[in-house]
Structure formats: C-alpha cells, structure tokens
Design a protein around this motif. Structure first.
Motif, mmCIF file in Angstrom:
data_model
loop_
_atom_site.group_PDB
_atom_site.id
_atom_site.type_symbol
_atom_site.label_atom_id
_atom_site.label_comp_id
_atom_site.label_asym_id
_atom_site.label_seq_id
_atom_site.Cartn_x
_atom_site.Cartn_y
_atom_site.Cartn_z
ATOM 1 N N UNK A 1 -7.352 16.182 -11.513
ATOM 2 C CA UNK A 1 -7.239 17.144 -10.411
ATOM 3 C C UNK A 1 -6.638 18.459 -10.890
ATOM 4 N N UNK A 2 -5.815 18.400 -11.960
ATOM 5 C CA UNK A 2 -5.164 19.619 -12.444
ATOM 6 C C UNK A 2 -6.176 20.648 -12.919
ATOM 7 N N UNK A 3 -7.408 20.184 -13.213
ATOM 8 C CA UNK A 3 -8.465 21.127 -13.588
ATOM 9 C C UNK A 3 -8.661 22.169 -12.486
ATOM 10 N N UNK A 4 -8.445 21.748 -11.231
ATOM 11 C CA UNK A 4 -8.571 22.667 -10.093
ATOM 12 C C UNK A 4 -7.285 23.455 -9.840
ATOM 13 N N UNK A 5 -6.260 23.219 -10.634
ATOM 14 C CA UNK A 5 -5.019 23.955 -10.489
ATOM 15 C C UNK A 5 -3.885 23.085 -9.979
ATOM 16 N N UNK A 6 -2.648 23.541 -10.207
ATOM 17 C CA UNK A 6 -1.462 22.789 -9.789
ATOM 18 C C UNK A 6 -1.407 22.626 -8.271
ATOM 19 N N UNK A 7 -1.919 23.613 -7.541
ATOM 20 C CA UNK A 7 -1.885 23.531 -6.082
ATOM 21 C C UNK A 7 -2.647 22.316 -5.577
ATOM 22 N N UNK A 8 -3.792 22.037 -6.176
ATOM 23 C CA UNK A 8 -4.589 20.884 -5.758
ATOM 24 C C UNK A 8 -3.836 19.582 -6.016
ATOM 25 N N UNK A 9 -3.117 19.497 -7.144
ATOM 26 C CA UNK A 9 -2.340 18.293 -7.443
ATOM 27 C C UNK A 9 -1.228 18.116 -6.419
ATOM 28 N N UNK A 10 -0.490 19.193 -6.128
ATOM 29 C CA UNK A 10 0.614 19.096 -5.179
ATOM 30 C C UNK A 10 0.118 18.724 -3.780
ATOM 31 N N UNK A 11 -1.035 19.270 -3.381
ATOM 32 C CA UNK A 11 -1.593 18.936 -2.068
ATOM 33 C C UNK A 11 -1.987 17.468 -2.004
ATOM 34 N N UNK A 12 -2.573 16.954 -3.078
ATOM 35 C CA UNK A 12 -2.930 15.526 -3.127
ATOM 36 C C UNK A 12 -1.684 14.656 -3.049
ATOM 37 N N UNK A 13 -0.637 15.047 -3.755
ATOM 38 C CA UNK A 13 0.626 14.300 -3.704
ATOM 39 C C UNK A 13 1.173 14.275 -2.281
ATOM 40 N N UNK A 14 1.152 15.403 -1.611
ATOM 41 C CA UNK A 14 1.658 15.458 -0.238
ATOM 42 C C UNK A 14 0.882 14.504 0.659
ATOM 43 N N UNK A 15 -0.442 14.459 0.495
ATOM 44 C CA UNK A 15 -1.262 13.544 1.290
ATOM 45 C C UNK A 15 -0.867 12.090 1.026
ATOM 46 N N UNK A 16 -0.681 11.730 -0.246
ATOM 47 C CA UNK A 16 -0.318 10.348 -0.584
ATOM 48 C C UNK A 16 1.054 9.984 -0.011
ATOM 49 N N UNK A 17 2.006 10.889 -0.088
ATOM 50 C CA UNK A 17 3.341 10.611 0.440
ATOM 51 C C UNK A 17 3.309 10.452 1.970
ATOM 52 N N UNK B 1 0.834 -1.212 0.000
ATOM 53 C CA UNK B 1 0.000 0.000 0.000
ATOM 54 C C UNK B 1 0.861 1.252 0.000
ATOM 55 N N UNK B 2 1.953 1.219 0.786
ATOM 56 C CA UNK B 2 2.849 2.378 0.831
ATOM 57 C C UNK B 2 3.483 2.628 -0.529
ATOM 58 N N UNK B 3 3.906 1.546 -1.210
ATOM 59 C CA UNK B 3 4.485 1.704 -2.547
ATOM 60 C C UNK B 3 3.442 2.209 -3.533
ATOM 61 N N UNK B 4 2.208 1.743 -3.383
ATOM 62 C CA UNK B 4 1.126 2.198 -4.267
ATOM 63 C C UNK B 4 0.905 3.698 -4.103
ATOM 64 N N UNK B 5 0.793 4.161 -2.842
ATOM 65 C CA UNK B 5 0.612 5.591 -2.587
ATOM 66 C C UNK B 5 1.805 6.389 -3.106
ATOM 67 N N UNK B 6 3.014 5.893 -2.805
ATOM 68 C CA UNK B 6 4.213 6.622 -3.204
ATOM 69 C C UNK B 6 4.370 6.707 -4.710
ATOM 70 N N UNK B 7 4.104 5.608 -5.420
ATOM 71 C CA UNK B 7 4.234 5.613 -6.872
ATOM 72 C C UNK B 7 3.182 6.505 -7.523
ATOM 73 N N UNK B 8 1.944 6.414 -7.052
ATOM 74 C CA UNK B 8 0.883 7.275 -7.597
ATOM 75 C C UNK B 8 1.212 8.746 -7.343
ATOM 76 N N UNK B 9 1.673 9.054 -6.130
ATOM 77 C CA UNK B 9 2.036 10.431 -5.813
ATOM 78 C C UNK B 9 3.177 10.931 -6.674
ATOM 79 N N UNK B 10 4.192 10.079 -6.894
ATOM 80 C CA UNK B 10 5.330 10.476 -7.714
ATOM 81 C C UNK B 10 4.926 10.703 -9.156
#
Length: 411
Positions: free
Chosen positions: A171-187, A21-30
């Motif tokens: 998610x990028x439809x809502x802007x780059x900030x939303x994508x980066x925030x989602x990535x931070x959550x996944x990491x 699960x950790x690898x799944x979250x990390x790979x998707x976030x990356x």
C-alpha cells in the motif's frame, strides 16, 4: 438442559471469534503503522538514532504504565479498555493522515517531533491493551479448551505479523497517507467488534489504589514457582537468544543476500511460529508440559547457535523457522499456565507482569545483541546467545522443579 448448554457454547464461540478478529485487525494495523512511521521518520531525518527513538518512545510508557494498566484491567470492563485503545490508535492514524496530506493548500506538517509524540500515544495504548487482552481470553473459552484457544489465537497474531508489514509495503506504493488510512479502518473495525463483546464481567473487589495493590501481580507470580519459572525462562531465552537486531548484518555481510534475503530472514521465525500454532491447535499439549517447554527453549537456543555458525542461506532460513516454532510452543505453555493458575480477579495484574517481561526481553534483547556483536562480532554474539539459552534451560530444569515436573496444564 442440552439446548441451554449448546446455546452457551455457541455464544462463547461467537464471542471468542469476535475477539480473535479484533486482535487480528488490531495487530495487522499496528504492524502496518510501525512500518509506515519508521519509513516516514527515516525519510524525514535519515537518522538511525531517530529510528531507535521511535521504539524507545513506545517502550517507555508501556514499561511505566503497565502495572497501573493491569490494576485497571481488574476493575473495568476489559472489552471496553481494548476498544478504547484501538480507538486511540485509530486517532493516531488519522492524525498522521492529516499531517502527511495537509489541509487544502497547506503543505504537509509531519515532523520528527510529531512522529515521536504519536509514538508515545501508541505506547500508552499498548500499555493498557496488552493486559486487558490477555486477561479477557479465559473469560471467553472453558478451561479445557484454553490451550487450543491460545494456540489458535497466537497463530492469528503471527499471520498478522507476517501479513501486516507486507500489506503495508504494498500500500505504501500509493503513499504514506494510504497506509495510515488503512490502519485507521482496521483499528475502527477492531474496536467495533470488541465494543459489542459480551462476557460475564465480575470486577475485583473495590480496594484502595496503593503500591501493594499495584504490585499484587508481582507478588502472585513470585509465590507461584511454576509461573515464575515459565515467565523468567521466556525472558532469558529471548534476552540471550534473540538475533533480530543483527539480521541486516547477516544478510549483507555473511549470507550476501541483500534486502530480499533480509525480508525472508525476518519472516522465517513468524512462519515457523504460525505452523507450530496450527499443529498445537489441532493437537494441543496434554502431558509433560513442563518438560516440553524446557525442551522447546533448548531447541530455540540450539537453532540460534546453528544460525550463527551457518554460511548457507537455506540452512539459516530453516534454523530461524524452527526457532520460531519452538518459541511458539514455549509461548503457548506459558500463556496457558498463566491464565489457568490465576484467578479472574488477578488476571489483569498478572498479565501486566507478563507484558513487562515480554517488552523487556524484546527491547533489552536487541540491545544485548548489539552490545555483544560490538565485542564478539555478529557470529560470536549469536553463538554465545544460543549457548547461553541452552545453559538457561538446563539451569531452570534444576532450579524450578515445579515447572519442570508439571504434567498437565490443569493440575
């Protein structure tokens, strides 16, 4: 004794699923992070050169630090290394949130230099994360289950490779900030899963840090011809047969399918690999693994040749999907042999060697495709690469008998 064994098996299964699960979250976030960084860089500079620099700035530290990272993975708790790398990537995502959003009334301070700097940080994190991840897997499953576990793990990663960019694009439809925030959550979620991971950690004997200690993984692979053959076979197959860098040219100028077709072409190998991983999880390879790996690489080269000659979009998709499935068979055999043949005290350094080969084949493969396409055109480049991969498989059949005649994963 039966309840004790059952408890141990259950504990191992839970640990494996946490790691998966950790690898799944990390790979998707990356994957999402790479899509957003590339898109933002191109929006800032409009330069294809700068897009190339983003990849180069990530690859360079990974190449320079991987052997050191492998030595660290053999001496430090591997779960903590992975957690620290995920936290580093989460920090990068949060920095990009702040830079893109700005503070209060201040405007965005995202810049070309900032994106290149965070690319270096991501490369450093990847350099330490990959060897630790690969070396940790055999500690979580018994050797007899390792081929099935490798296939299942690779399937999850392929799903993340497919779904990560797609989710990031939505998610990028809502802007780059939303994508980066989602990535931070996944990491962060991935780091929390790894941080609570428990396994029997037995660090390698304390030996002084020296050039010989850093290169011990290289020497280990060199002396074991089955491993050397498997790792080098994968290197040359991807180096010669890869066509990812040329897909935009095929989509626009040869198949005439536009951006939507390019997306399907890029997803086709991952989809084939995902299907192959499901099959290998259900029916793992048990006999003639050496010949199977060589046949899979030959099939990969044949599919690339068919793709290069194809003028049909459907046939091209099919060839790429089958090539992804063949590549997955090769990856599972290589990864399983590497982990089974390597003692735990050396797994970090040997995994580091494997990481260098993977990184070199992907990056140099894109360069090779572009260089030969400039000389031969895109069709000639892909066709030559596919035929070259077939030749490599034939040469390795004779040149590495220890690999070719390997019957079972565990001898």
């Amino acid at each position: 004794m039966r309840p004790t064994h059952s408890f141990q098996d259950l504990t191992r299964q839970r640990a494996f699923m946490r790691m998966w699960s950790a690898r799944l979250f990390g790979t998707a976030g990356n994957q999402m992070l790479m899509v957003a960084v590339g898109w933002q860089m191109y929006g800032l500079t409009g330069s294809a050169w700068d897009l190339g620099l983003v990849g180069l700035y990530q690859f360079a530290p990974a190449l320079l630090l991987t052997l050191v990272a492998g030595h660290v993975a053999d001496r430090v708790h591997r779960g903590r290394i992975i957690a620290a790398c995920l936290v580093t990537q989460a920090s990068v995502a949060l920095i990009l949130v702040a830079a893109t959003q700005g503070w209060g009334a201040s405007a965005s301070w995202a810049s070309r230099e900032l994106l290149l700097a965070v690319s270096v940080l991501l490369g450093v994190a990847r350099a330490f994360q990959m060897p630790a991840q690969q070396a940790l897997m055999p500690m979580l499953v018994p050797p007899a289950m390792l081929p099935r576990a490798m296939a299942f793990s690779s399937g999850g990663m392929q799903a993340a490779v497919i779904g990560g960019p797609a989710l990031g694009g939505v998610i990028f439809v809502a802007g780059a900030t939303a994508v980066y925030a989602t990535c931070a959550f996944l990491f962060v979620a991935g780091s929390m899963l790894v941080a609570v991971l428990r396994y029997d950690h037995a660090p390698s004997p304390r030996e002084p840090v020296s050039l010989r200690a850093l290169l011990a993984g290289v020497e280990f692979v060199w002396r074991r011809k089955a491993l050397l053959g498997a790792v080098s076979l994968d290197l040359f197959a991807v180096l010669l047969g890869g066509a990812t860098a040329l897909l935009p040219m095929f989509a626009k100028d040869i198949l005439h399918v536009g951006a939507w077709g390019l997306g399907l072409l890029r997803a086709a190998p991952a989809a084939g690999a995902l299907l192959a991983s499901v099959v290998l999880t259900r029916w793992p390879l048990e006999r003639r693994v050496g010949h199977t790996m060589l046949a899979a690489v030959a099939l990969y080269g044949l599919c690339m040749a068919v793709f290069g000659l194809s003028g049909s979009f459907v046939l091209s998709l099919g060839a790429l999907a089958i090539s992804g499935g063949a590549d997955m068979v090769s990856v599972v055999v290589r990864q399983t042999l590497m982990q089974i043949e390597t003692p735990n005290a050396m797994r970090g350094r040997v995994s580091a060697v494997n990481s260098v080969f993977i990184g070199a084949s992907n990056q140099l493969g894109e360069f090779e495709s572009g260089a030969t396409a400039a000389l031969l055109g895109p069709v000639g480049s892909v066709l030559a690469g596919g035929l070259g991969t077939l030749l490599v498989a034939a040469l390795w059949l004779k040149g590495f008998p220890a690999l070719a005649h390997r019957d079972r994963m565990t001898e």
